[in-house]
Scaffold this motif. Structure first.
Motif, PDB file in Angstrom:
ATOM      1  N   ASN A  43      41.701  34.120  40.405  1.00 13.49           N
ATOM      2  CA  ASN A  43      42.912  34.591  41.066  1.00 13.49           C
ATOM      3  C   ASN A  43      43.776  33.442  41.587  1.00 13.49           C
ATOM      4  O   ASN A  43      44.744  33.677  42.312  1.00 13.49           O
ATOM      5  CB  ASN A  43      42.552  35.554  42.202  1.00 13.49           C
ATOM      6  CG  ASN A  43      42.091  36.904  41.675  1.00 13.49           C
ATOM      7  OD1 ASN A  43      42.903  37.727  41.272  1.00 13.49           O
ATOM      8  ND2 ASN A  43      40.778  37.117  41.625  1.00 13.49           N
TER       9      ASN A  43
ATOM     10  N   ASN B 130      37.073  41.556  38.516  1.00 13.08           N
ATOM     11  CA  ASN B 130      38.470  41.281  38.852  1.00 13.08           C
ATOM     12  C   ASN B 130      39.316  42.508  38.483  1.00 13.08           C
ATOM     13  O   ASN B 130      39.081  43.135  37.461  1.00 13.08           O
ATOM     14  CB  ASN B 130      38.959  40.040  38.094  1.00 13.08           C
ATOM     15  CG  ASN B 130      40.209  39.453  38.736  1.00 13.08           C
ATOM     16  OD1 ASN B 130      40.549  39.776  39.883  1.00 13.08           O
ATOM     17  ND2 ASN B 130      40.900  38.593  38.003  1.00 13.08           N
ATOM     18  N   ASP B 131      40.262  42.838  39.335  1.00 15.05           N
ATOM     19  CA  ASP B 131      41.083  44.056  39.221  1.00 15.05           C
ATOM     20  C   ASP B 131      40.340  45.315  39.645  1.00 15.05           C
ATOM     21  O   ASP B 131      40.883  46.414  39.563  1.00 15.05           O
ATOM     22  CB  ASP B 131      41.658  44.248  37.811  1.00 15.05           C
ATOM     23  CG  ASP B 131      42.651  43.145  37.477  1.00 15.05           C
ATOM     24  OD1 ASP B 131      43.431  42.777  38.380  1.00 15.05           O
ATOM     25  OD2 ASP B 131      42.635  42.639  36.344  1.00 15.05           O
ATOM     26  N   SER B 132      39.087  45.173  40.098  1.00 17.20           N
ATOM     27  CA  SER B 132      38.362  46.305  40.680  1.00 17.20           C
ATOM     28  C   SER B 132      37.983  45.966  42.118  1.00 17.20           C
ATOM     29  O   SER B 132      38.042  44.807  42.520  1.00 17.20           O
ATOM     30  CB  SER B 132      37.064  46.577  39.916  1.00 17.20           C
ATOM     31  OG  SER B 132      37.338  46.946  38.595  1.00 17.20           O
ATOM     32  N   VAL B 133      37.579  46.987  42.862  1.00 18.32           N
ATOM     33  CA  VAL B 133      37.028  46.778  44.202  1.00 18.32           C
ATOM     34  C   VAL B 133      35.511  46.864  44.085  1.00 18.32           C
ATOM     35  O   VAL B 133      34.971  47.942  43.816  1.00 18.32           O
ATOM     36  CB  VAL B 133      37.529  47.859  45.185  1.00 18.32           C
ATOM     37  CG1 VAL B 133      36.874  47.687  46.550  1.00 18.32           C
ATOM     38  CG2 VAL B 133      39.049  47.825  45.297  1.00 18.32           C
TER      39      VAL B 133
ATOM     40  N   LYS C 189      39.531  35.830  49.064  1.00 15.84           N
ATOM     41  CA  LYS C 189      40.594  36.592  49.749  1.00 15.84           C
ATOM     42  C   LYS C 189      40.784  37.926  49.029  1.00 15.84           C
ATOM     43  O   LYS C 189      41.888  38.299  48.596  1.00 15.84           O
ATOM     44  CB  LYS C 189      41.915  35.813  49.778  1.00 15.84           C
ATOM     45  CG  LYS C 189      41.957  34.671  50.765  1.00 15.84           C
ATOM     46  CD  LYS C 189      41.006  33.579  50.411  1.00 15.84           C
ATOM     47  CE  LYS C 189      41.069  32.372  51.285  1.00 15.84           C
ATOM     48  NZ  LYS C 189      39.948  31.440  51.029  1.00 15.84           N
ATOM     49  N   TYR C 190      39.702  38.645  48.889  1.00 17.43           N
ATOM     50  CA  TYR C 190      39.630  39.794  48.000  1.00 17.43           C
ATOM     51  C   TYR C 190      38.768  40.862  48.673  1.00 17.43           C
ATOM     52  O   TYR C 190      37.807  40.545  49.368  1.00 17.43           O
ATOM     53  CB  TYR C 190      38.972  39.312  46.697  1.00 17.43           C
ATOM     54  CG  TYR C 190      39.103  40.224  45.503  1.00 17.43           C
ATOM     55  CD1 TYR C 190      40.092  39.998  44.548  1.00 17.43           C
ATOM     56  CD2 TYR C 190      38.215  41.276  45.311  1.00 17.43           C
ATOM     57  CE1 TYR C 190      40.194  40.818  43.427  1.00 17.43           C
ATOM     58  CE2 TYR C 190      38.324  42.097  44.200  1.00 17.43           C
ATOM     59  CZ  TYR C 190      39.311  41.859  43.261  1.00 17.43           C
ATOM     60  OH  TYR C 190      39.415  42.664  42.158  1.00 17.43           O
ATOM     61  N   THR C 191      39.105  42.124  48.455  1.00 15.91           N
ATOM     62  CA  THR C 191      38.354  43.207  49.093  1.00 15.91           C
ATOM     63  C   THR C 191      36.993  43.412  48.440  1.00 15.91           C
ATOM     64  O   THR C 191      36.823  43.189  47.249  1.00 15.91           O
ATOM     65  CB  THR C 191      39.094  44.554  48.986  1.00 15.91           C
ATOM     66  OG1 THR C 191      39.313  44.821  47.615  1.00 15.91           O
ATOM     67  CG2 THR C 191      40.409  44.511  49.707  1.00 15.91           C
ATOM     68  N   ALA C 192      36.061  43.874  49.237  1.00 14.00           N
ATOM     69  CA  ALA C 192      34.732  44.255  48.748  1.00 14.00           C
ATOM     70  C   ALA C 192      34.094  45.123  49.820  1.00 14.00           C
ATOM     71  O   ALA C 192      34.458  45.047  50.994  1.00 14.00           O
ATOM     72  CB  ALA C 192      33.876  43.017  48.493  1.00 14.00           C
TER      73      ALA C 192
ATOM     74  N   ASN D 200      35.416  38.282  50.498  1.00 18.30           N
ATOM     75  CA  ASN D 200      36.556  38.302  51.427  1.00 18.30           C
ATOM     76  C   ASN D 200      37.053  36.887  51.702  1.00 18.30           C
ATOM     77  O   ASN D 200      38.236  36.586  51.552  1.00 18.30           O
ATOM     78  CB  ASN D 200      36.161  38.916  52.777  1.00 18.30           C
ATOM     79  CG  ASN D 200      35.839  40.397  52.751  1.00 18.30           C
ATOM     80  OD1 ASN D 200      35.259  40.926  53.691  1.00 18.30           O
ATOM     81  ND2 ASN D 200      36.183  41.090  51.680  1.00 18.30           N
ATOM     82  N   GLU D 201      36.139  36.010  52.128  1.00 19.29           N
ATOM     83  CA  GLU D 201      36.557  34.702  52.632  1.00 19.29           C
ATOM     84  C   GLU D 201      36.863  33.703  51.526  1.00 19.29           C
ATOM     85  O   GLU D 201      37.798  32.920  51.635  1.00 19.29           O
ATOM     86  CB  GLU D 201      35.483  34.126  53.564  1.00 19.29           C
ATOM     87  CG  GLU D 201      35.394  34.866  54.882  1.00 19.29           C
ATOM     88  CD  GLU D 201      34.366  34.247  55.806  1.00 19.29           C
ATOM     89  OE1 GLU D 201      34.646  33.197  56.400  1.00 19.29           O
ATOM     90  OE2 GLU D 201      33.254  34.809  55.917  1.00 19.29           O
TER      91      GLU D 201
END
Lengths: 335, 335
Positions: A316, A199-202, A227-230, A223-224
């Motif tokens: 999150n 969390n707080d990292s990509v 709702k977070y980048t990777a 992602n799904e």
């Protein structure tokens, strides 16, 4: 737990059911028979149609069978199929909803070219347009991405029939994948711990061969669900470009995560080890899970990383079930 | 400007020479003759071997010819080739240095299977192991990634010969790509302006079809020239997962960049427009360049984005030429 007891509103229940879902679907005998007939006739190749969560099964099958299959296995994640796919190709159209626009378009093209087409779906338009003897229905009520275990067991066994190979016994695979949760306590860190570490990292997943689609699946689930980048990249290709980007990993909070396998040769192990050393300032993590073979390794890691994506959503305060932007896109396209 | 006048120490000169390099190599007549013989004999498929900068040419050719080719075009960025590649396949091994470990390993496998293999290289081990009548030598002295125009012209024309297609005239393509620089002032922003817009952000390229490998090339050039992170995703697949990640784009300074084409159908244009609308809070950019056909569109955008990667290197005070981490990896592997 049977699929009917899984709440349609609870992603955690869907992911907890992962091992059970591997053995939920029994393929109809007449479909197996038709698939075996393709093997006897001889085929030029197998083409997997599917998007997003429904495309992952085909990617897993391709990576598993590329060293075995005497014919090309290709996947199409688009509206149309390459020109060379003709009547001697077998197509598997996978769409959990049965209403995926791109898959239906590619299906129609394959129809025009007189390919033999098997469909794997819960219903929808895909069921309607398919020849009933070539549709394997699967239980509805899940999010498509949570249906991977069902889509995979059907897709792998069908492909094995096309190629005249023995079927993988998914009862046994299911048992082993359920047991793999023990590794979460021993070899791996708990999914909650990993989620809080990233969390707080990509997260940037690196993998090779059969674990490359597992890395891509992890990216998509993060992602799904969260709702977070990777990101996901393949080794050795990433050794020729991405490793130079690591100079900016700290600047952008990128965290490398290496999915490593017990089934690689020494040279590939050396490559991972050298890549880790070069990226060491980014404090990367290694994930490696005990298993009896490559398929179980893929699925055990998938279950673990699916669970991590849920924990990241929770951290999150995000609803892991809804995919509002994907729904909005479909609405905008009038689909 | 001839290739001999390009400094081996100057990436800017190499990229400025891009249009000229498209028409630098004249393929040997005897190699064309042998390539045409493959077309007459009939072939099952074409397999491109290559890593990093040397793999891009094959990706461009595959995306250009997938709607035309009567046989599969596949690419291998690994040590081994899929089992189904047999003596009836034609292989093109591309390695600028001629010493790429993975490509040489895949070459040896293809040899054992009695594939017909053409090599494209400046020399090295690949030249040594190849049959002299099947090696197209190209001028040395560039960084492999700057040699794309030469590798592409050879790879495309050879593949056209395999498939019995007319050769693209790269003299004309070269002229058009040189002219495309005019668009930098009119339709596009200057490369310096784009570089400063994306500095401090993570560029996320979105593209479809023939522009998808251009997006991947842009990612790699930003990695290698600017030592900077970048991502590339394909539409429509990204519509099924990546768009949900856009909820965290601001948190991680992700900047969407849409590579759009003049050669798409209306449905795909609608898809890009809907994707842009959904990602609008991330203030994405659209790049679209005038050109006469898909190949020129690909190459004009490539030249533009290659130049952007240089400007980004300059902005960050980074040496665009050296790739220390890639060199370190090779040293660690003893290659």
């Amino acid at each position: 737990m049977g699929i009917s007891s899984i709440s349609e509103r609870n992603m955690r229940e869907m992911i907890q059911a992962f091992p059970e879902l591997l053995r939920t679907v029994k393929i109809d005998d007449r479909i197996i028979e038709r698939a075996e007939r393709e093997s006897e006739k001889g085929l030029k190749g197998v083409c997997f149609l599917g998007m997003g969560g429904s495309s992952i099964a085909g990617e897993y099958v391709r990576s598993l069978l590329s060293e075995t299959s005497p014919v090309p296995l290709i996947s199409v994640r688009d509206y149309s199929i390459p020109r060379h796919v003709d009547k001697d190709w077998v197509v598997i159209a996978v769409s959990y909803s049965g209403n995926t626009e791109e898959t239906l378009s590619a299906y129609r093209e394959a129809r025009k070219r007189s390919c033999t087409i098997f469909s794997v779906t819960t219903g929808g338009e895909l069921k309607r347009v398919s020849d009933t003897s070539y549709v394997q229905l699967i239980p509805s009520g899940l999010q498509p991405r949570a249906a991977l275990p069902m889509l995979l067991s059907v897709t792998l066994n069908l492909t094995q029939s096309f190629l005249g190979l023995d079927h993988t016994d998914f009862n046994e695979v299911s048992r082993q994948v359920a047991l793999s949760k023990k590794e979460w306590v021993g070899n791996l860190m708990s999914p909650e711990t990993l989620a809080s570490k990233l969390n707080d990292s990509v997260p940037v997943f690196f993998a090779h061969g059969h674990l490359a689609p597992v890395a891509y699946r992890a990216k998509c689930q993060i992602n799904e669900n969260a709702k977070y980048t990777a990101l996901s990249w393949e080794i050795p290709e990433a050794n020729h470009n991405e490793i130079e980007a690591s100079a900016s990993y700290k600047r952008f909070s990128f965290l490398p995560i290496f999915l490593e396998s017990h089934f690689e040769n020494k040279r590939m192990d050396q490559r991972f080890s050298a890549t880790r050393a070069i990226l060491s300032s980014a404090n990367g993590l290694v994930l490696k899970i005990g298993s009896r073979d490559r398929l179980e390794e893929m699925l055990s890691l998938t279950l673990y990383l699916d669970t991590v994506s849920l924990e990241l959503a929770d951290l999150n305060g995000v609803d892991s079930l809804s995919v509002d932007k994907i729904s909005e896109l479909k609405a905008r396209l009038g689909g």
